[in-house]
Scaffold this motif. Structure first.
Motif, PDB file in Angstrom:
ATOM      1  N   HIS A 181       0.830  -1.204   0.000  1.00 62.88           N
ATOM      2  CA  HIS A 181       0.000   0.000   0.000  1.00 62.88           C
ATOM      3  C   HIS A 181       0.864   1.254   0.000  1.00 62.88           C
ATOM      4  O   HIS A 181       0.343   2.361  -0.067  1.00 62.88           O
ATOM      5  N   ASP A 182       2.188   1.095   0.113  1.00 68.48           N
ATOM      6  CA  ASP A 182       3.087   2.247   0.215  1.00 68.48           C
ATOM      7  C   ASP A 182       3.347   2.818  -1.180  1.00 68.48           C
ATOM      8  O   ASP A 182       4.118   2.275  -1.952  1.00 68.48           O
ATOM      9  N   ARG A 183       2.705   3.939  -1.496  1.00 68.44           N
ATOM     10  CA  ARG A 183       2.768   4.490  -2.849  1.00 68.44           C
ATOM     11  C   ARG A 183       4.126   5.093  -3.169  1.00 68.44           C
ATOM     12  O   ARG A 183       4.583   5.042  -4.299  1.00 68.44           O
ATOM     13  N   TRP A 184       4.803   5.660  -2.167  1.00 67.72           N
ATOM     14  CA  TRP A 184       6.162   6.144  -2.404  1.00 67.72           C
ATOM     15  C   TRP A 184       7.060   4.977  -2.810  1.00 67.72           C
ATOM     16  O   TRP A 184       7.868   5.093  -3.737  1.00 67.72           O
ATOM     17  N   PHE A 185       6.925   3.864  -2.118  1.00 63.23           N
ATOM     18  CA  PHE A 185       7.733   2.681  -2.396  1.00 63.23           C
ATOM     19  C   PHE A 185       7.459   2.166  -3.812  1.00 63.23           C
ATOM     20  O   PHE A 185       8.394   1.841  -4.551  1.00 63.23           O
ATOM     21  N   ASP A 469       4.578   5.812   6.090  1.00 63.61           N
ATOM     22  CA  ASP A 469       4.160   6.091   4.711  1.00 63.61           C
ATOM     23  C   ASP A 469       4.440   7.562   4.392  1.00 63.61           C
ATOM     24  O   ASP A 469       3.691   8.457   4.785  1.00 63.61           O
ATOM     25  N   ARG A 470       5.530   7.823   3.666  1.00 64.69           N
ATOM     26  CA  ARG A 470       5.922   9.198   3.377  1.00 64.69           C
ATOM     27  C   ARG A 470       4.864   9.918   2.551  1.00 64.69           C
ATOM     28  O   ARG A 470       4.622  11.118   2.728  1.00 64.69           O
ATOM     29  N   TYR A 471       4.255   9.191   1.641  1.00 63.68           N
ATOM     30  CA  TYR A 471       3.225   9.778   0.781  1.00 63.68           C
ATOM     31  C   TYR A 471       2.080  10.324   1.635  1.00 63.68           C
ATOM     32  O   TYR A 471       1.618  11.452   1.443  1.00 63.68           O
ATOM     33  N   LEU A 472       1.631   9.525   2.593  1.00 61.56           N
ATOM     34  CA  LEU A 472       0.532   9.944   3.462  1.00 61.56           C
ATOM     35  C   LEU A 472       0.935  11.130   4.328  1.00 61.56           C
ATOM     36  O   LEU A 472       0.194  12.120   4.438  1.00 61.56           O
ATOM     37  N   LEU A 473       2.115  11.067   4.958  1.00 64.42           N
ATOM     38  CA  LEU A 473       2.548  12.139   5.839  1.00 64.42           C
ATOM     39  C   LEU A 473       2.640  13.472   5.109  1.00 64.42           C
ATOM     40  O   LEU A 473       2.203  14.511   5.611  1.00 64.42           O
ATOM     41  N   GLU A 474       3.228  13.442   3.915  1.00 63.39           N
ATOM     42  CA  GLU A 474       3.406  14.683   3.176  1.00 63.39           C
ATOM     43  C   GLU A 474       2.085  15.209   2.636  1.00 63.39           C
ATOM     44  O   GLU A 474       1.940  16.398   2.371  1.00 63.39           O
ATOM     45  N   ARG A 475       1.103  14.310   2.473  1.00 67.45           N
ATOM     46  CA  ARG A 475      -0.192  14.728   1.931  1.00 67.45           C
ATOM     47  C   ARG A 475      -1.088  15.339   2.999  1.00 67.45           C
ATOM     48  O   ARG A 475      -1.743  16.355   2.764  1.00 67.45           O
ATOM     49  N   VAL A 476      -1.154  14.756   4.196  1.00 70.55           N
ATOM     50  CA  VAL A 476      -2.197  15.160   5.148  1.00 70.55           C
ATOM     51  C   VAL A 476      -1.679  15.935   6.350  1.00 70.55           C
ATOM     52  O   VAL A 476      -2.481  16.443   7.139  1.00 70.55           O
TER      53      VAL A 476
END
Length: 635
Positions: A181-185, A469-476
Motif C-alpha cells: 500500500h506504500d505508494r512512495w515505495f 508512509d511518506r506519501y501519506l505524511l506529506e499529503r495530510v
C-alpha cells in the motif's frame, strides 16, 4: 529479456465469487512489478498462485528450468523456538556471511540492534517481520515475491529496502513482484504496475504515479464511451416507446439492438467514499505535554522514552510523527489520549477535547468478532450526521465500500483491510475533534488510502499521524517531528528527507531550538546542559526577557520591558518584515511554477517544488510567530 515464469488461463473461485478469471501473463528478467487493487480483489491470491504456493481451479503456472523463486508471506511463518541467527543464516559461520558485502548490508539494514541469539518467539511483530525479510533476502533467488514487505518497517527501513531492491540485480537480471500500500515505495522501485480488479489483471507501464495517470485517462475514456452509450439508449428507448402500430411495423433487429444497449450496463466498481463526519467543537486549548518524563521496562531493562519533553498541540494542527522503532511513537499518542500517565510532568487537556486513536492492532474489533458489521455500526446509535445530512447505519457503511450483503458478514470473517475500514468509520462516528492515527495505512488498499486522505484533507479538528508512509505524511500533515530514541521530540522543518539525512549521519541532530508552528505547537529539541544529546527540553528565553512557564512565549505585560528592549524589538520586527516579504514572493513564484508543472504533468518537478514550498511555509510561519512575540513587547 529472458522469460522467467508465466501463467496461462488461471481461474480461481472462493465460494460463489470468482476472484481471478482466465488470467494469462508472464514475468521476464528485469521486470520490477508492483501489484495494486482493492482489498479482497485477489492481489495476494495471484502472487501465491505464481509462487506455486496455492493451486488454481483451472489454468497452469510454468517456471523456466532452474528458476528460483523466493516468497515473503503476509503471515508469520518463522519457528518461535529458533534463534535469529538460525533463522537468517542457518549453519553459516560468521566469517562466511560477513565476508559477503550484500549479506552485511542486509544484516545492518534490517537487524541492527537485535541480539542474534535471541529466540524468535521473544520478538515483537515488527522485529519478526524484519527477520523474515532478512532471511529471504540473504538467499539467492531469480524472482522475489513480496507480500506487504513494508508492514512494520519504519521510514528508514522502507528507504533501505527500496535501495536494496533497486541495486540487488543489474537492470536486465532478476525480477520481483511486490504487493504494498506504500505508494512512495511503488514509485521508487517499480517500472510496471499490475492492477487486479473484477477478476482481471491490467498492466500499466511505470510506478504508482504513472499508473494513477493512466487509470484516470482510462476512466475518462470510459466516461466518454458511457455518455455515447447513454445517448444511444435514449434514442432507442424513445423509438420503442412509440405507439403499438409503429412497433409492429419495425424490424425485429432494431428492438433487439435497443434491448442489448439497455442490458449492456457495466457493473459499477466497488467505490470507497469517506464523507465529512460531524466533529465536536474544539476550543482554543487542545493538548499540552509539559516537562513530561516517562521510563518503561523493556527486555529486562529500563528505557527512557521521554525526558523533560514539552509538546503542544493547537486547534486544527496537523502533525506527522516519524522515528526509530521503540522510540515511543505509539506511547506519545497514548500520553496525549490519557491512556498512559507520565512519570513526571503533566498533560494539560482542553475542556472541549474529545480524542480518538486508530490503533495498529484493531483492538476495538477483537471482542466483536462474533457480531455482524451492521450490528457493530449501529450498537450505539442508528442515525449519523454526515456532511450536514442524516444517514442510517446501512447507508454509512455503503459509503465505505460495505455493500448490503457484506454488511451482514461476521467481523471475524472480514479481511484486514475491511476491518481497518470499519475501525476508522466506528471512530469517526464518535465525533472526535482530535484524531490520532497509529500506522493507519496497514492493510489498506491504495483506493481506500486515497479516500481516507480526501477525508483528512477536510478534517476540521487536530490531527496527529504516526506512519512510515511518506506519501501519506506529506499529503495530510503540515509539519513533522521526529523521535530519535534520545528522549526528546525534535522538529523536522525539512520533513522526512531531513529525518533520513539525520539517521544516515549526513546531517547533525537539530540543536537547541524551540519552534512555534502556526497551530501554536511548541516543540523543544534543546539539549539540557550536562546531558548531551540525550537531554530533554527546557524553556527558551524570549526576546528581552527570561524563560517563562510556557515554552517559547514572550514575557507578559508585567515583565516590564525597558525602552532599550522595545527599540531592539522594533528593529527586529522591521528586519523580519523584509524577510517575510521575500519569502512571500518566493511562495507566489513556487505556486506559479507548480501550476505550470501540473499542466505539463511533470510529477518529479511537482514533488521537488512541493518540498521547497513546504520549507518556505514552515520558515514563514516561524517568522510570523517571532514577529508577533516582538510585537507584544511594543505594547
Amino acid at each position: 529479456m529472458a522469460h522467467l515464469l508465466g501463467a496461462e488461463g488461471l481461474s480461481i473461485t472462493f465460494g460463489t465469487r470468482t476472484v481471478l478469471d482466465d488470467i494469462t501473463l508472464g514475468i521476464d528478467a528485469g521486470d520490477r512489478i508492483g501489484i495494486v487493487g482493492r482489498n479482497g480483489d485477489g492481489k495476494s491470491t495471484l502472487m501465491r498462485l505464481l509462487a506455486r504456493m496455492s493451486a488454481a481451479d483451472s489454468g497452469r503456472v510454468t517456471w523456466r528450468g532452474g528458476v528460483s523463486v523466493g516468497f515473503l508471506d503476509q503471515s508469520d511463518v518463522l519457528d518461535g523456538e529458533s534463534s535469529i541467527r538460525d533463522a537468517v543464516v542457518g549453519d553459516m559461520a560468521d566469517h562466511e556471511w560477513a565476508s559477503d558485502p550484500r549479506m552485511r548490508d542486509i544484516a545492518s539494514g534490517l537487524l541492527d540492534g537485535l541480539d542474534w541469539e535471541q529466540p524468535i518467539g521473544a520478538l515483537s511483530g515488527g522485529q519478526r517481520r524484519r527477520v523474515a525479510l532478512a532471511r529471504l533476502l540473504m538467499s539467492e533467488h531469480d524472482v522475489l515475491m513480496l507480500d506487504e514487505p513494508t508492514n512494520h518497517l519504519d521510514v528508514e527501513g522502507v528507504a533501505w529496502l527500496a535501495h536494496h531492491l533497486k541495486t540487488r540485480w543489474k537492470a536486465d537480471e532478476g525480477a520481483f513482484l511486490v504487493v504494498t500500500h506504500d505508494r512512495w515505495f511503488l514509485d521508487e522501485v517499480c517500472t510496471l504496475t499490475w492492477e487486479v480488479h473484477d477478476a482481471t489483471v491490467e498492466s500499466f507501464d511505470g510506478g504508482y504515479a504513472a499508473y494513477t495517470l493512466a487509470r484516470a485517462e482510462r476512466d475518462r475514456s470510459a466516461a466518454v464511451e458511457e455518455q455515447k452509450r447513454q445517448q444511444l439508449v435514449k434514442k432507442e428507448l424513445a423509438w420503442l416507446r412509440r405507439g403499438a402500430p409503429a412497433r409492429t411495423s419495425k424490424p425485429k433487429f432494431r428492438i433487439d439492438a435497443a434491448n442489448a444497449l439497455i442490458d449492456d450496463v457495466p457493473e459499477p466498481r466497488d467505490t470507497v467514499g469517506l464523507r465529512k463526519m460531524a466533529t465536536a467543537r474544539l476550543g482554543k486549548d487542545v493538548l499540552d505535554l509539559e516537562h513530561v518524563g516517562l521510563t518503561v521496562h523493556a527486555e529486562g531493562r529500563e528505557k527512557v522514552l521521554f525526558d523533560d519533553v514539552t509538546f503542544r498541540l493547537g486547534p486544527g494542527e496537523r502533525v506527522g510523527v516519524v522515528g526509530v522503532n521503540g522510540a515511543g511513537k505509539s506511547t506519545l499518542l497514548h500520553l496525549l489520549d490519557g491512556r498512559t500517565e507520565p512519570d513526571v510532568g503533566r498533560v494539560k487537556r482542553g475542556k472541549t477535547v474529545r480524542t480518538a486513536i486508530l490503533s495498529q492492532e484493531v483492538e476495538e474489533l477483537r471482542e466483536r468478532n462474533h457480531m455482524r458489521v451492521h450490528e457493530v455500526m449501529t450498537e450505539e446509535k442508528n442515525v449519523f450526521e454526515v456532511g450536514g445530512k442524516e444517514l442510517s447505519g446501512a447507508q454509512l457503511l455503503e459509503t465505505l465500500g460495505f455493500n448490503r450483503t457484506r454488511q451482514w458478514t461476521p467481523v471475524g470473517d472480514l479481511s484486514g483491510g475491511e476491518r481497518r475500514r470499519l475501525q476508522l468509520l466506528k471512530l469517526l462516528t464518535g465525533e472526535p475533534n482530535v484524531l490520532m492515527l497509529d500506522e493507519p495505512t496497514n492493510d489498506l488498499d491504495t483506493d481506500t488510502l486515497a479516500s481516507m486522505e480526501d477525508l483528512l484533507d477536510g478534517w476540521p479538528g487536530t490531527l496527529v499521524v504516526v506512519s512510515h508512509d511518506r506519501y501519506l505524511l506529506e499529503r495530510v500533515t503540515d509539519h513533522q517531528v521526529a523521535l530519535l530514541g534520545d528522549g526528546a521530540v525534535r522538529a523536522l522543518p525539512g520533513g522526512v528527507e531531513q529525518y533520513l539525512r539525520i539517521r544516515a549521519g549526513r546531517e547533525p541532530v537539530p540543536g537547541a531550538t524551540a519552534r512555534t508552528y502556526r497551530g501554536q505547537s511548541t516543540l523543544q529539541a534543546a539539549s539540557t546542559p550536562g546531558k548531551g544529546q540525550a537531554g530533554g527540553s527546557r524553556p527558551v528565553a524570549p526576546v528581552g526577557g527570561s524563560a517563562g512557564t510556557r515554552t517559547g512565549s514572550v514575557g507578559s505585560a508585567d515583565s516590564g520591558a525597558s525602552e532599550a528592549e522595545k527599540r531592539q524589538a522594533k528593529k527586529q520586527m522591521a528586519r523580519i518584515e523584509k524577510q517575510m516579504e521575500k519569502l512571500s514572493e518566493r511562495q507566489q513564484k513556487l505556486h506559479d511554477q507548480m501550476a505550470a508543472a501540473s499542466e505539463s504533468v511533470d510529477l518529479d518537478r511537482l514533488r521537488k517544488l512541493q518540498s521547497e514550498l513546504d520549507g518556505v511555509d514552515v520558515e514563514l510561519a516561524e517568522l510570523e510567530e517571532i514577529w508577533l512575540e516582538a510585537g507584544e513587547l511594543m505594547e
